[in-house]
Design a protein around this motif. Sequence first.
Motif, PDB file in Angstrom:
ATOM      1  N   LYS A   1       0.825  -1.196   0.041  1.00 32.60           N
ATOM      2  CA  LYS A   1       0.117   0.165  -0.004  1.00 32.60           C
ATOM      3  C   LYS A   1       0.706   1.322  -0.184  1.00 32.60           C
ATOM      4  O   LYS A   1       2.002   1.184   0.379  1.00 32.60           O
ATOM      5  N   THR A   2       0.096   2.401  -0.325  1.00 32.75           N
ATOM      6  CA  THR A   2       0.906   3.601  -0.167  1.00 32.75           C
ATOM      7  C   THR A   2       0.430   4.548   0.732  1.00 32.75           C
ATOM      8  O   THR A   2      -0.997   4.522   1.090  1.00 32.75           O
ATOM      9  N   TYR A   3       1.261   5.136   1.611  1.00 33.49           N
ATOM     10  CA  TYR A   3       0.853   6.138   2.701  1.00 33.49           C
ATOM     11  C   TYR A   3       1.384   7.453   2.319  1.00 33.49           C
ATOM     12  O   TYR A   3       2.515   7.500   1.928  1.00 33.49           O
ATOM     13  N   ARG A   4       0.461   8.352   2.962  1.00 33.71           N
ATOM     14  CA  ARG A   4       0.876   9.954   2.749  1.00 33.71           C
ATOM     15  C   ARG A   4       1.373  10.019   4.488  1.00 33.71           C
ATOM     16  O   ARG A   4       0.588   9.965   5.457  1.00 33.71           O
ATOM     17  N   LEU A   5       2.678  10.389   4.794  1.00 36.38           N
ATOM     18  CA  LEU A   5       2.901  10.740   6.145  1.00 36.38           C
ATOM     19  C   LEU A   5       3.543  12.264   6.205  1.00 36.38           C
ATOM     20  O   LEU A   5       4.211  12.695   5.111  1.00 36.38           O
ATOM     21  N   GLU A   6       3.015  12.864   7.052  1.00 34.98           N
ATOM     22  CA  GLU A   6       3.186  14.415   7.477  1.00 34.98           C
ATOM     23  C   GLU A   6       3.685  14.970   8.736  1.00 34.98           C
ATOM     24  O   GLU A   6       2.985  14.124   9.723  1.00 34.98           O
ATOM     25  N   THR A   7       4.615  15.518   8.802  1.00 35.66           N
ATOM     26  CA  THR A   7       4.950  16.072  10.073  1.00 35.66           C
ATOM     27  C   THR A   7       5.080  17.691   9.854  1.00 35.66           C
ATOM     28  O   THR A   7       5.519  18.120   8.776  1.00 35.66           O
ATOM     29  N   VAL A   8       4.134  18.305  10.862  1.00 36.57           N
ATOM     30  CA  VAL A   8       3.993  19.616  10.922  1.00 36.57           C
ATOM     31  C   VAL A   8       4.629  20.350  12.250  1.00 36.57           C
ATOM     32  O   VAL A   8       4.163  19.691  13.129  1.00 36.57           O
ATOM     33  N   VAL A   9       5.586  21.191  11.965  1.00 39.15           N
ATOM     34  CA  VAL A   9       6.079  21.648  13.116  1.00 39.15           C
ATOM     35  C   VAL A   9       5.874  23.076  13.234  1.00 39.15           C
ATOM     36  O   VAL A   9       6.240  24.071  12.323  1.00 39.15           O
ATOM     37  N   VAL A  10       5.219  23.252  14.298  1.00 36.45           N
ATOM     38  CA  VAL A  10       4.834  24.951  14.603  1.00 36.45           C
ATOM     39  C   VAL A  10       5.723  25.293  15.815  1.00 36.45           C
ATOM     40  O   VAL A  10       5.576  24.910  16.856  1.00 36.45           O
ATOM     41  N   SER A  11       6.541  26.298  15.632  1.00 37.99           N
ATOM     42  CA  SER A  11       7.497  26.827  16.655  1.00 37.99           C
ATOM     43  C   SER A  11       6.689  27.962  17.311  1.00 37.99           C
ATOM     44  O   SER A  11       6.249  28.904  16.527  1.00 37.99           O
ATOM     45  N   ASN A  12       7.066  28.307  18.482  1.00 40.22           N
ATOM     46  CA  ASN A  12       6.436  29.516  19.220  1.00 40.22           C
ATOM     47  C   ASN A  12       4.818  29.896  18.677  1.00 40.22           C
ATOM     48  O   ASN A  12       4.733  30.728  18.382  1.00 40.22           O
ATOM     49  N   PRO A  13       3.937  28.833  19.060  1.00 41.81           N
ATOM     50  CA  PRO A  13       2.592  28.878  18.451  1.00 41.81           C
ATOM     51  C   PRO A  13       1.887  30.181  18.967  1.00 41.81           C
ATOM     52  O   PRO A  13       0.931  30.408  18.121  1.00 41.81           O
ATOM     53  N   ASP A  14       2.105  30.455  20.028  1.00 39.66           N
ATOM     54  CA  ASP A  14       1.679  31.322  20.926  1.00 39.66           C
ATOM     55  C   ASP A  14       1.824  32.776  20.689  1.00 39.66           C
ATOM     56  O   ASP A  14       1.691  33.839  21.489  1.00 39.66           O
ATOM     57  N   THR A  15       3.040  33.221  19.916  1.00 42.15           N
ATOM     58  CA  THR A  15       3.624  34.293  19.892  1.00 42.15           C
ATOM     59  C   THR A  15       3.539  34.907  18.490  1.00 42.15           C
ATOM     60  O   THR A  15       3.141  34.251  17.645  1.00 42.15           O
ATOM     61  N   SER A  16       4.028  36.213  18.514  1.00 42.85           N
ATOM     62  CA  SER A  16       4.209  36.938  16.995  1.00 42.85           C
ATOM     63  C   SER A  16       5.476  36.442  16.198  1.00 42.85           C
ATOM     64  O   SER A  16       5.489  36.647  15.160  1.00 42.85           O
ATOM     65  N   TYR A  17       6.096  35.433  16.896  1.00 37.65           N
ATOM     66  CA  TYR A  17       7.337  34.793  16.185  1.00 37.65           C
ATOM     67  C   TYR A  17       6.939  33.374  15.658  1.00 37.65           C
ATOM     68  O   TYR A  17       8.059  32.527  15.383  1.00 37.65           O
ATOM     69  N   ARG A  18       5.620  33.027  15.633  1.00 42.38           N
ATOM     70  CA  ARG A  18       5.103  31.869  15.121  1.00 42.38           C
ATOM     71  C   ARG A  18       5.600  31.364  13.870  1.00 42.38           C
ATOM     72  O   ARG A  18       5.513  32.346  12.830  1.00 42.38           O
TER      73      ARG A  18
END
Length: 234
Positions: A12-29
Amino acid sequence: MILEHPLKNFSKTYRLETVVVSNPDTSYRTEKSYVRIAEVYYLGNEKEYFKYHVLVVDFNFSNDDNAIGKFLKQISYLFDELELTVDQDGNITGINNIDFLRLRWMKLAAKLSENHEGEAIDHYFSQISFVLEEESRLIDFLGGYNMFGLLFNGLLQPLDTKIKRLSSEGLTETITPGKDGDKIILTTVAEDPEPAGIDHFRGLYVFREGHNEEGFMEIMKNHTHLKHSLLWIG
């Protein structure tokens, strides 16, 4: 007696994804995503162990237009072809082409060092060399959620009661089974995430007819929000 493996009949074929959100609650997100398309082929079994060929056929990194993004993408190609031994529960127990990976890394590291230098680059080099030195380290690395931990996850045997186990993040997770029609849905939460330095930990796995159909893991730690996902696409 040869045991039947829940993944035995799938290529089978799979789609794997990682999303990295840095400083999510700041203006430097900032947010970066790393997507891989992986084909998984069953190669046969040896008694209670099962062989798989994992081939990553496509990469899509959101930051591959800058130097470090291009560098990380090139490193990722090191692990685009794996031959794995997996136990009845779906845990990786062996890397059958580890010598191929070590030789490949020697060639790749030599090539990359011609055009990349600095403390961050040296850190990546030493990390990968350290992981490849011992098969057990490589197994742990590949079992991480950002690699193949949502696919080969040790949860392939049917669950009818709640269980607890140690996750790859070093904390105890509680896994609860449920049903939705012909789907088996496992939800997982952390029992006590604070000692592991984790602020938030939750996930789910969806199985249908013995194979992984979907998976999701969300972790918040060190001012970073990590979202790992797996989706069967064919």
